[in-house]
Design a protein around this motif. Structure first.
Motif, mmCIF file in Angstrom:
data_model
loop_
_atom_site.group_PDB
_atom_site.id
_atom_site.type_symbol
_atom_site.label_atom_id
_atom_site.label_comp_id
_atom_site.label_asym_id
_atom_site.label_seq_id
_atom_site.Cartn_x
_atom_site.Cartn_y
_atom_site.Cartn_z
ATOM 1 N N ILE A 190 -0.237 -10.990 4.166
ATOM 2 C CA ILE A 190 0.084 -9.808 4.959
ATOM 3 C C ILE A 190 -1.024 -9.584 5.989
ATOM 4 O O ILE A 190 -2.147 -10.082 5.834
ATOM 5 C CB ILE A 190 0.232 -8.549 4.072
ATOM 6 C CG1 ILE A 190 -1.069 -8.299 3.289
ATOM 7 C CG2 ILE A 190 1.416 -8.700 3.123
ATOM 8 C CD1 ILE A 190 -1.075 -6.994 2.523
ATOM 9 N N ALA A 191 -0.686 -8.848 7.032
ATOM 10 C CA ALA A 191 -1.645 -8.622 8.116
ATOM 11 C C ALA A 191 -2.807 -7.749 7.638
ATOM 12 O O ALA A 191 -2.674 -6.930 6.728
ATOM 13 C CB ALA A 191 -0.946 -7.965 9.296
ATOM 14 N N TYR A 192 -3.969 -7.914 8.303
ATOM 15 C CA TYR A 192 -5.158 -7.166 7.920
ATOM 16 C C TYR A 192 -5.016 -5.665 8.169
ATOM 17 O O TYR A 192 -5.668 -4.855 7.510
ATOM 18 C CB TYR A 192 -6.380 -7.710 8.666
ATOM 19 C CG TYR A 192 -7.105 -8.784 7.886
ATOM 20 C CD1 TYR A 192 -8.060 -8.457 6.937
ATOM 21 C CD2 TYR A 192 -6.826 -10.130 8.102
ATOM 22 C CE1 TYR A 192 -8.728 -9.436 6.221
ATOM 23 C CE2 TYR A 192 -7.481 -11.125 7.399
ATOM 24 C CZ TYR A 192 -8.430 -10.775 6.449
ATOM 25 O OH TYR A 192 -9.074 -11.740 5.742
ATOM 26 N N VAL A 199 1.912 -1.708 0.516
ATOM 27 C CA VAL A 199 2.386 -3.056 0.214
ATOM 28 C C VAL A 199 2.610 -3.208 -1.294
ATOM 29 O O VAL A 199 3.635 -3.755 -1.736
ATOM 30 C CB VAL A 199 1.373 -4.111 0.713
ATOM 31 C CG1 VAL A 199 1.746 -5.494 0.184
ATOM 32 C CG2 VAL A 199 1.315 -4.117 2.227
ATOM 33 N N ILE A 200 1.670 -2.711 -2.093
ATOM 34 C CA ILE A 200 1.789 -2.813 -3.551
ATOM 35 C C ILE A 200 3.034 -2.074 -4.030
ATOM 36 O O ILE A 200 3.782 -2.576 -4.886
ATOM 37 C CB ILE A 200 0.521 -2.268 -4.233
ATOM 38 C CG1 ILE A 200 -0.687 -3.156 -3.896
ATOM 39 C CG2 ILE A 200 0.706 -2.176 -5.743
ATOM 40 C CD1 ILE A 200 -2.016 -2.585 -4.360
ATOM 41 N N ARG A 201 3.282 -0.862 -3.477
ATOM 42 C CA ARG A 201 4.459 -0.088 -3.879
ATOM 43 C C ARG A 201 5.749 -0.832 -3.535
ATOM 44 O O ARG A 201 6.686 -0.891 -4.335
ATOM 45 C CB ARG A 201 4.445 1.288 -3.197
ATOM 46 C CG ARG A 201 3.397 2.249 -3.735
ATOM 47 C CD ARG A 201 3.676 3.677 -3.286
ATOM 48 N NE ARG A 201 3.683 3.799 -1.820
ATOM 49 C CZ ARG A 201 2.611 4.080 -1.092
ATOM 50 N NH1 ARG A 201 1.434 4.252 -1.694
ATOM 51 N NH2 ARG A 201 2.690 4.198 0.224
ATOM 52 N N GLY A 233 -8.025 -14.404 3.899
ATOM 53 C CA GLY A 233 -7.944 -15.586 4.731
ATOM 54 C C GLY A 233 -8.330 -15.339 6.164
ATOM 55 O O GLY A 233 -8.693 -14.219 6.558
ATOM 56 N N ASP A 234 -8.235 -16.388 6.972
ATOM 57 C CA ASP A 234 -8.574 -16.274 8.387
ATOM 58 C C ASP A 234 -7.611 -15.355 9.124
ATOM 59 O O ASP A 234 -8.003 -14.638 10.051
ATOM 60 C CB ASP A 234 -8.558 -17.658 9.045
ATOM 61 C CG ASP A 234 -9.654 -18.560 8.496
ATOM 62 O OD1 ASP A 234 -10.662 -18.021 8.009
ATOM 63 O OD2 ASP A 234 -9.484 -19.797 8.553
ATOM 64 N N ILE A 272 4.079 -10.134 8.133
ATOM 65 C CA ILE A 272 3.622 -11.404 7.580
ATOM 66 C C ILE A 272 3.120 -12.207 8.777
ATOM 67 O O ILE A 272 3.910 -12.735 9.561
ATOM 68 C CB ILE A 272 4.755 -12.151 6.852
ATOM 69 C CG1 ILE A 272 5.309 -11.290 5.703
ATOM 70 C CG2 ILE A 272 4.250 -13.497 6.321
ATOM 71 C CD1 ILE A 272 6.498 -11.897 4.998
ATOM 72 N N PRO A 273 1.809 -12.299 8.984
ATOM 73 C CA PRO A 273 1.279 -12.773 10.268
ATOM 74 C C PRO A 273 1.368 -14.288 10.447
ATOM 75 O O PRO A 273 1.408 -15.051 9.488
ATOM 76 C CB PRO A 273 -0.182 -12.331 10.216
ATOM 77 C CG PRO A 273 -0.510 -12.344 8.765
ATOM 78 C CD PRO A 273 0.742 -11.914 8.048
#
Length: 284
Positions: A190-192, A199-201, A233-234, A272-273
């Protein structure tokens, strides 16, 4: 005919002292095979490990296979030995016979080392229930569904339809994807700038909805849910989603979960990047 009868009677009279020991040896060999077979059956029934998701008919088939192999080995050892002892009772020199059998045994042993190794490995595969027909396994990098198992080899069919014959003696590692239960192990990036709590919910809600769906609930043993942030991640924050399902359903359930997560993320504005790279231009 009369001559044959008289010769037979004479031979019996001349070997009367040897007939009784020979009969006792024969009786002893029969007793060893008979009661040894009973002991083998009981030992195998206790030793062969059951499989939770296999029916009783399959378990009995596995047990019977092992029993027949071990009982056959007992017969091969006992009856030739009894025959040699009986021949020796009648004054026949069995030394050359034993020596000849030894030479033949050594020759066969050198020529059949790989076969013996395959058979012994196959025996342990069946007895320990490492895998069975219908399971999906990885045998030292060869992955497929088990089509057939013999004492010598295991036959796999992969997703391309290719059939692989794997000698049991060459298997150093057997990984079973369908033993007792299977797991969902899904990583999603997922994006920063995403709201992690949101997101968790969403992930947990989608997992619960999937577990309650009549088309999927029978396959799910443990509801898919958020486990942890697995990596920074990057280009994304990688989250891990886990759950438990019935054997051989993990791919279908995980595929459905991916689809539902994508739809839910789109609705909730969770990105979702794509892979990203920041370029700094040096000043001249």
């Amino acid at each position: 005919m009369e001559d044959i009868w008289h010769e037979s009677v004479a031979w019996v009279d001349g070997n009367a002292d040897s007939i009784v020991p020979a009969l006792l040896i024969l009786l002893g060999a029969w007793a060893v095979v008979r009661f040894g077979g009973v002991a083998i059956r009981k030992t195998v029934s206790r030793s062969v490990r059951p499989a939770a998701h296999k029916n009783r008919a399959e378990e009995l088939k596995r047990e019977e296979t092992v029993i027949q192999i071990v009982s056959g080995a007992l017969n091969i050892i006992i009856w030739p030995l009894a025959l040699i002892l009986i021949i020796a009772q009648f004054g026949v020199n069995v030394g050359p016979l034993i020596a000849g059998a030894g030479v033949i045994g050594v020759a066969l042993g050198f020529g059949a080392q790989s076969l013996v190794k395959d058979v012994i490995s196959g025996l342990f595969i069946i007895a320990e229930n490492q895998y069975a027909v219908g399971d999906v396994v990885d045998l030292d990098g060869t992955t497929g569904q088990v089509q057939h198992i013999t004492l010598r080899s295991t036959v796999l069919r992969d997703l391309d339809g290719i059939v692989h014959h794997v000698p049991n003696g060459t298997i150093e590692r057997a990984s079973n994807y369908s033993s007792e239960h299977s797991g969902i192990n899904l990583d999603v990036g997922i994006a920063y700038d995403s709201d992690l709590d949101k997101v968790i919910r969403v992930v947990n809600r989608v997992g619960k909805e999937l577990a309650k769906d009549p088309d999927w609930q029978d396959q799910i043993l443990e509801t898919p849910s958020f486990l942890r942030v697995d990596n920074l991640g990057d280009s994304s924050i990688d989250i891990k989603i886990t759950g438990s399902v019935k054997p051989l359903t993990q791919w279908d359930v995980t595929g459905e979960l991916r689809k539902r997560l994508k739809i839910a993320f789109d609705k909730e504005g969770i990105e979702i990047p794509f892979p990203q790279r920041v370029i700094h231009q040096a000043k001249k």
